[in-house]
Design a protein around this motif. Sequence first.
Motif, mmCIF file in Angstrom:
data_model
loop_
_atom_site.group_PDB
_atom_site.id
_atom_site.type_symbol
_atom_site.label_atom_id
_atom_site.label_comp_id
_atom_site.label_asym_id
_atom_site.label_seq_id
_atom_site.Cartn_x
_atom_site.Cartn_y
_atom_site.Cartn_z
ATOM 1 N N GLU A 10 9.006 29.592 1.346
ATOM 2 C CA GLU A 10 8.808 28.390 0.535
ATOM 3 C C GLU A 10 9.274 27.142 1.287
ATOM 4 O O GLU A 10 8.651 26.079 1.187
ATOM 5 C CB GLU A 10 9.573 28.526 -0.789
ATOM 6 C CG GLU A 10 9.332 27.375 -1.751
ATOM 7 C CD GLU A 10 10.073 27.559 -3.057
ATOM 8 O OE1 GLU A 10 9.639 26.996 -4.074
ATOM 9 O OE2 GLU A 10 11.105 28.273 -3.057
ATOM 10 N N THR A 11 10.356 27.278 2.062
ATOM 11 C CA THR A 11 10.852 26.150 2.856
ATOM 12 C C THR A 11 9.805 25.694 3.859
ATOM 13 O O THR A 11 9.550 24.488 4.012
ATOM 14 C CB THR A 11 12.144 26.541 3.594
ATOM 15 O OG1 THR A 11 13.156 26.857 2.636
ATOM 16 C CG2 THR A 11 12.627 25.408 4.489
ATOM 17 N N ALA B 147 6.518 26.207 3.720
ATOM 18 C CA ALA B 147 5.370 25.648 3.006
ATOM 19 C C ALA B 147 5.644 24.202 2.593
ATOM 20 O O ALA B 147 4.784 23.320 2.741
ATOM 21 C CB ALA B 147 5.041 26.504 1.780
ATOM 22 N N ASN B 148 6.840 23.962 2.080
ATOM 23 C CA ASN B 148 7.199 22.599 1.676
ATOM 24 C C ASN B 148 7.272 21.661 2.879
ATOM 25 O O ASN B 148 6.907 20.478 2.784
ATOM 26 C CB ASN B 148 8.535 22.604 0.945
ATOM 27 C CG ASN B 148 8.454 23.274 -0.413
ATOM 28 O OD1 ASN B 148 7.379 23.360 -1.013
ATOM 29 N ND2 ASN B 148 9.582 23.760 -0.917
ATOM 30 N N GLU C 177 2.547 30.546 0.262
ATOM 31 C CA GLU C 177 2.795 30.455 -1.182
ATOM 32 C C GLU C 177 2.387 31.737 -1.900
ATOM 33 O O GLU C 177 3.018 32.121 -2.896
ATOM 34 C CB GLU C 177 2.059 29.250 -1.750
ATOM 35 C CG GLU C 177 2.648 27.914 -1.282
ATOM 36 C CD GLU C 177 1.939 26.732 -1.894
ATOM 37 O OE1 GLU C 177 0.751 26.886 -2.263
ATOM 38 O OE2 GLU C 177 2.560 25.659 -1.992
ATOM 39 N N ARG D 283 12.515 32.572 -0.028
ATOM 40 C CA ARG D 283 13.005 31.196 0.020
ATOM 41 C C ARG D 283 12.667 30.535 1.355
ATOM 42 O O ARG D 283 12.311 29.362 1.399
ATOM 43 C CB ARG D 283 14.515 31.190 -0.208
ATOM 44 C CG ARG D 283 15.112 29.796 -0.369
ATOM 45 C CD ARG D 283 16.617 29.858 -0.444
ATOM 46 N NE ARG D 283 17.197 28.541 -0.659
ATOM 47 C CZ ARG D 283 18.489 28.249 -0.523
ATOM 48 N NH1 ARG D 283 19.329 29.216 -0.161
ATOM 49 N NH2 ARG D 283 18.932 27.037 -0.742
ATOM 50 N N VAL E 218 5.226 34.046 -1.571
ATOM 51 C CA VAL E 218 6.328 33.615 -2.438
ATOM 52 C C VAL E 218 6.041 33.989 -3.885
ATOM 53 O O VAL E 218 6.919 34.503 -4.611
ATOM 54 C CB VAL E 218 6.547 32.096 -2.307
ATOM 55 C CG1 VAL E 218 7.576 31.607 -3.327
ATOM 56 C CG2 VAL E 218 7.001 31.740 -0.894
ATOM 57 N N ASP E 219 4.805 33.775 -4.335
ATOM 58 C CA ASP E 219 4.434 34.097 -5.725
ATOM 59 C C ASP E 219 4.578 35.594 -5.996
ATOM 60 O O ASP E 219 5.096 36.002 -7.052
ATOM 61 C CB ASP E 219 2.997 33.649 -6.007
ATOM 62 C CG ASP E 219 2.856 32.133 -6.014
ATOM 63 O OD1 ASP E 219 3.889 31.455 -6.166
ATOM 64 O OD2 ASP E 219 1.723 31.638 -5.851
ATOM 65 N N ARG F 65 2.662 17.624 -4.696
ATOM 66 C CA ARG F 65 2.100 18.521 -3.693
ATOM 67 C C ARG F 65 0.842 17.946 -3.053
ATOM 68 O O ARG F 65 0.842 17.533 -1.896
ATOM 69 C CB ARG F 65 1.806 19.888 -4.308
ATOM 70 C CG ARG F 65 3.071 20.633 -4.713
ATOM 71 C CD ARG F 65 2.778 22.081 -4.994
ATOM 72 N NE ARG F 65 4.010 22.860 -5.164
ATOM 73 C CZ ARG F 65 4.049 24.176 -5.227
ATOM 74 N NH1 ARG F 65 2.936 24.867 -5.156
ATOM 75 N NH2 ARG F 65 5.197 24.805 -5.369
#
Length: 537
Positions: free
Chosen positions: A491-492, A494-495, A520, A488, A523-524, A182
Amino acid sequence: MFASSIQITAIAKPKKPSACNPCKARRVLCHPQPGGAACPRCMERKIICTTTPVPRGRPRKNPPKSSLSLSALPQPTHTILSPVGSSCGFSPDCPDLSPEFVSHCFDGLEVDFQYWHPLITATSIKSDIRAVSCQLHLLSPQSYVLALCIVAYASLTSFHEFVLGEGPRPDSYKDLNFFSSRQELLRCGVRRAPAYRALRTEALKAALDACTILLPSNENAASCYLLDLMDQVDFCNTGRPFATAYMAHLRVLAPTWWPSSKTALTFGGFVRWTGALLMESLISTRKRTPLLVTSHDQLFLCGPEPPPLEILLDSLESSEDHSIVPFRWATLRPYLFHFTTLARHLDGIAGDFARTRPLNEGAILNLLKSLSTMHSIISLLLDRIERAGAPAVSASPFYRELQYRENSSNCPSPNPRVRERLATLRTQAHELVVLGQRELARGIRRLPKIHYLPAHGETIRAWAEFAAEEADAHAHGDASPLSAEVARDLETYANELRLLGYSIDVASTPQTSALIERLENHVDRAIVSLFLPGNGT
């Protein structure tokens, strides 16, 4: 008497050669060398020595009329000076252009889809660079500029120590362990920035010295294309001079390609050019600037206009064959073609001039209908064709424009009915953007685990911002947790922002870091809610 018989012969004094362009720019004395060799000052500075001939003598009062063409312009003479193992210019941040480093950068051609552009494949740059054993100073002037542009753009994905310096770096372009980290990804963008910007500056200098923007050729057009991409990486230069030159070169070169059947005539060539013009339309749409691609450009480079989107959708829905092959060419070209046309129509709604006029409700309804049809098509194609999710980005600028117009200070009409109708249209556009955001996230997940999109970083960031806004609104207005599918998608994004941080330092700014943290956090919270009692887990 004797003097009259003596023939006096006038000996013409040889003219001193013109000073080179760098010495003229610095206003210093130049010492031109015979045979086109570099002058001592350029040799010492290790830069390109160019000389543009200047007409001497008094101009004629009545010069003969003649048509002006590019071939009639004075052609600069070039002496390329980039000794192996030396740095470009005076910048201490510029990597050494050693054959090993140049070869490494050209290997990056295979991992960035920007290099699949048909214009780059139309040049002989790959064979040229092999013929000189990756020694740039042995190339012809136009090939030298293109090779330097390739090295500069490749430095955005390079893992070479000349670019990333000391510190952790991947072992290859497909080092899954490193690219799964990360914080290391975000640090890479910061570490590579000085070397990348120094290389881009040297490529820009070389292009200006070689008149790349003025002289049409395959190599010069490809160089302008890459220089414009590098402008997009830093989100600068809204005027896009190199994109304008790139399209102007294409209009000169395209007629010469047709007899050869190498670039445009083949059906595969039509598809690739349709995709190339689509990428150009994406940038113009994102920047709210007039589309540089005309309808004639599309027809000349992309082939005849395909059937309407509705016919394409009907054929997809009625087909019983769900394999990829039947849809790869027959469907992809019409979809991309119509998307570029749609981007041109969007300029009539969201452009600067359009903002000075009342909204054309008929144009908005037609655009909404086309976007809805395109969404239906992309939903079907995502099950059959990889990488089909990228063109969904047109809905976001359209929605933002309606959002801008709905603001009381931006709407020119005080009529309540107009405002109510505008709010209704924005709501319809919002629904399409939500669907488009989900399809884009789905498309990103279909890409290879490691992929590079540095030139479209601003597009990814805009969609990530929209996804975060939607999650924020849900958190404030609805007590129910986010669904697993929405989490999801967050998260996509963020990545994807973190992966962009490997290439560009813009992704490491406080604003982007805060955006990644927002995504994030949602997502958490969604993950925690899945394991709370009463959720059936």
